[in-house]
Every structure is written in structure tokens, then in C-alpha cells.
Design an enzyme around this catalytic site. Structure first.
Site, PDB file in Angstrom:
ATOM      1  N   LYS A   8       0.015   4.212  -0.296  1.00 40.02           N
ATOM      2  CA  LYS A   8      -0.699   5.377   0.261  1.00 40.02           C
ATOM      3  C   LYS A   8      -0.518   6.570  -0.674  1.00 40.02           C
ATOM      4  O   LYS A   8      -0.381   6.380  -1.870  1.00 40.02           O
ATOM      5  CB  LYS A   8      -0.226   5.655   1.695  1.00 40.02           C
ATOM      6  CG  LYS A   8      -0.275   4.390   2.557  1.00 40.02           C
ATOM      7  CD  LYS A   8      -0.130   4.642   4.023  1.00 40.02           C
ATOM      8  CE  LYS A   8      -0.230   3.311   4.777  1.00 40.02           C
ATOM      9  NZ  LYS A   8      -0.235   3.469   6.221  1.00 40.02           N
ATOM     10  N   GLU A  55      -5.365  -4.630  10.687  1.00 43.14           N
ATOM     11  CA  GLU A  55      -4.378  -3.568  10.887  1.00 43.14           C
ATOM     12  C   GLU A  55      -4.706  -2.808  12.170  1.00 43.14           C
ATOM     13  O   GLU A  55      -5.549  -1.895  12.149  1.00 43.14           O
ATOM     14  CB  GLU A  55      -4.394  -2.591   9.709  1.00 43.14           C
ATOM     15  CG  GLU A  55      -4.030  -3.201   8.383  1.00 43.14           C
ATOM     16  CD  GLU A  55      -3.473  -2.158   7.413  1.00 43.14           C
ATOM     17  OE1 GLU A  55      -2.303  -2.292   7.039  1.00 43.14           O
ATOM     18  OE2 GLU A  55      -4.191  -1.221   7.043  1.00 43.14           O
ATOM     19  N   GLY A 103       2.437   2.609  11.080  1.00 40.57           N
ATOM     20  CA  GLY A 103       3.452   3.658  11.025  1.00 40.57           C
ATOM     21  C   GLY A 103       4.131   3.969  12.351  1.00 40.57           C
ATOM     22  O   GLY A 103       4.887   4.934  12.437  1.00 40.57           O
ATOM     23  N   HIS A 140      -9.693   1.284   4.762  1.00 43.22           N
ATOM     24  CA  HIS A 140      -8.419   1.465   5.461  1.00 43.22           C
ATOM     25  C   HIS A 140      -8.636   2.434   6.625  1.00 43.22           C
ATOM     26  O   HIS A 140      -9.438   3.363   6.521  1.00 43.22           O
ATOM     27  CB  HIS A 140      -7.361   2.000   4.493  1.00 43.22           C
ATOM     28  CG  HIS A 140      -5.986   1.972   5.078  1.00 43.22           C
ATOM     29  ND1 HIS A 140      -5.548   2.916   5.973  1.00 43.22           N
ATOM     30  CD2 HIS A 140      -4.976   1.076   4.933  1.00 43.22           C
ATOM     31  CE1 HIS A 140      -4.312   2.618   6.341  1.00 43.22           C
ATOM     32  NE2 HIS A 140      -3.938   1.501   5.725  1.00 43.22           N
ATOM     33  N   ASN A 156       0.855  -1.191   0.000  1.00 41.56           N
ATOM     34  CA  ASN A 156       0.000   0.000   0.000  1.00 41.56           C
ATOM     35  C   ASN A 156       0.890   1.240   0.000  1.00 41.56           C
ATOM     36  O   ASN A 156       1.452   1.600   1.028  1.00 41.56           O
ATOM     37  CB  ASN A 156      -0.901  -0.035   1.248  1.00 41.56           C
ATOM     38  CG  ASN A 156      -1.772   1.208   1.354  1.00 41.56           C
ATOM     39  OD1 ASN A 156      -1.824   2.025   0.428  1.00 41.56           O
ATOM     40  ND2 ASN A 156      -2.441   1.364   2.482  1.00 41.56           N
TER      41      ASN A 156
END
Ligand code: 13P
Length: 236
Positions: A9, A159, A165, A93, A7
Site C-alpha cells: 500500500k 478481499e 485491516g 483494490h 501489498n
């Protein structure tokens, strides 16, 4: 075969994406042992489709709208994504839920629309730190699955929001527990884990038998690290 979804982003401009893929192919990482799926930003999808010809790579979109067409300024329909060569679409997401107010009802609509366009929805679910600390992960997962669990085929990406992150990851036992919970609700689903996946922790995730793959963020736009990561699965 292990599924790896990258991903990107809102990283890598069109030109940067082209350079990234050029370098990626130059490095010739061995990926035959993986089902590698790249999810770039919308504008790069057609170019990526062209670039991956003759490579064992598939394409995902990061989001979609649920309507087929119409007066929905700024939106992109599942059919358009299908035409762009997408086989998968990320839905719900946590960044969509957080910044764009996506609710479980919206996520359901999007996942159904993706399914109807003959692509596979990768529905992202996961608890916030507060719920994790209060031991409410199970409740959050069950609630977020409720509206999408009968869609088939379906991929579910666990997730934990606090892990994305942050460099922090749940323990192997915690991930296995959630994976098993997802599979008990949707035995037909492929389950992925996402959140601070790295070269240092990839082995741990691979040791969870019920997990079908990983959803990778930050690492997936870094070279040569991403190639090192992909190749390392050969020896795990
Ligand atoms: P990071 O790998 O950067 O934590 O992102 C995970 C993610 O959100 C993938 O969808």
C-alpha cells in the site's frame, strides 16, 4: 506452489523500502516453496527490480491507468510498469474503489490494459460489511466479476472490505464458498484471499484446497514477522 502477494500500500518511503529489503535479504527467509510477489509503491519499482536479481521474487504494481500514453497528468501506463519489471498489477483494490471512485467499468478497462501489456491483472473484489450481514456476498461477487471474468490469464483476489485491516476474517467455509463461486465463473483464474491475513490464521487459509494464494497487507511491511510468515508455509 502457493502464491503470496505482498501489498505494501502507501507504506514505506523509498529509503524505508530499501532498508526493508536489505533486512529481508539479511534474514534469508527460505522462499523456494512459494511464488512471492512484492507490490511496492511506484517510485520503488525500478530499485526493487535491481534488488531482486538472483532471487525468486516477482514484482507487482498496485494500480495502473488504462491508456498506453498521452495527456493524462499523474498517471502511469501498463507499458511503463512492464518496463519496470512488473509481471502483475493489482486492479480495483477496495481502497481504489472507495477513495478514487473506481467502478466495475474502470476496473474492466484497467484489467484489459494490463492483459494487453502482457502482465497478469490481479482483480480485487469483495463485499462491504452491510452486504455481508445481509447475505448478499454472492450477488456482489458475481457483479464485480461480470466484466472481467473472460480475461485470461486472470487472478482474482477475494478481499472482504470489512476484513481489510480489521483483524476480522470470514470462516473457512465462507472463504471456500466464495472461492468456489469465483472458480465456477472463471475456471481459468487463480484465486487469492486477502484481509487480515496473519501468522495465526495462515494455516486455516492453506487448508482451503481451491485457494491459490494470499494477498497480504499490513503483515507484509513488518519484519521479522513477514519472514516468519513466509517460512511457516514450509511446514503447512
Ligand atoms: P491487511 O492484510 O492489512 O488486512 O490488508 C489486506 C489488503 O488489503 C491486501 O490488499
Amino acid at each position: 506452489m502457493l502464491n503470496i502477494v505482498a501489498n505494501w500500500k502507501m507504506n514505506l518511503s523509498f529509503i524505508e523500502s530499501e532498508i526493508f529489503m536489505g533486512k529481508f535479504f539479511q534474514q534469508q527467509p527460505e522462499i523456494d516453496h512459494l511464488n512471492l510477489i512484492l507490490a511496492p509503491s511506484f517510485p520503488f519499482l525500478p530499485k526493487l527490480k535491481e534488488m531482486i536479481q538472483n532471487h525468486p521474487i516477482q514484482i507487482a504494481a498496485q494500480d495502473t491507468f488504462w491508456m498506453k500514453s498521452g495527456a493524462y497528468t499523474g498517471e502511469v501506463s501498463p507499458l511503463m510498469l512492464k518496463e519496470m519489471g512488473c509481471s502483475y498489477v493489482l486492479v480495483g483494490h477496495s481502497e481504489r474503489r472507495q477513495y478514487f471512485g473506481e467502478t466495475d467499468i474502470i476496473v474492466e478497462k484497467k484489467a484489459i490494459a494490463v492483459h494487453q501489456a502482457r502482465m497478469i491483472p490481479i482483480v480485487c473484489i469483495g463485499e462491504h460489511r452491510e452486504s455481508y450481514e445481509e447475505g448478499k456476498t454472492r450477488n456482489v461477487i458475481l457483479q464485480q466479476l461480470e466484466r472481467v471474468k473472460s480475461i485470461n490469464p486472470l487472478w482474482v483476489a477475494y478481499e472482504p472490505v470489512w476484513s481489510i485491516g480489521s483483524g476480522k476474517i470470514p470462516s473457512k467455509e465462507e472463504v471456500a464458498k466464495v472461492t468456489d463461486l469465483i472458480l465456477s465463473e472463471c475456471p481459468h483464474a487463480n484465486v487469492l484471499y486477502g484481509g487480515s491475513v496473519s501468522i495465526d490464521n495462515q494455516r486455516m487459509f492453506c487448508s482451503i484446497d481451491s485457494l491459490h494464494g494470499l494477498l497480504v497487507g499490513g503483515l507484509s511491511v513488518k519484519l521479522p514477522d513477514f519472514c516468519v510468515f513466509l517460512e511457516k508455509f514450509k511446514n503447512i
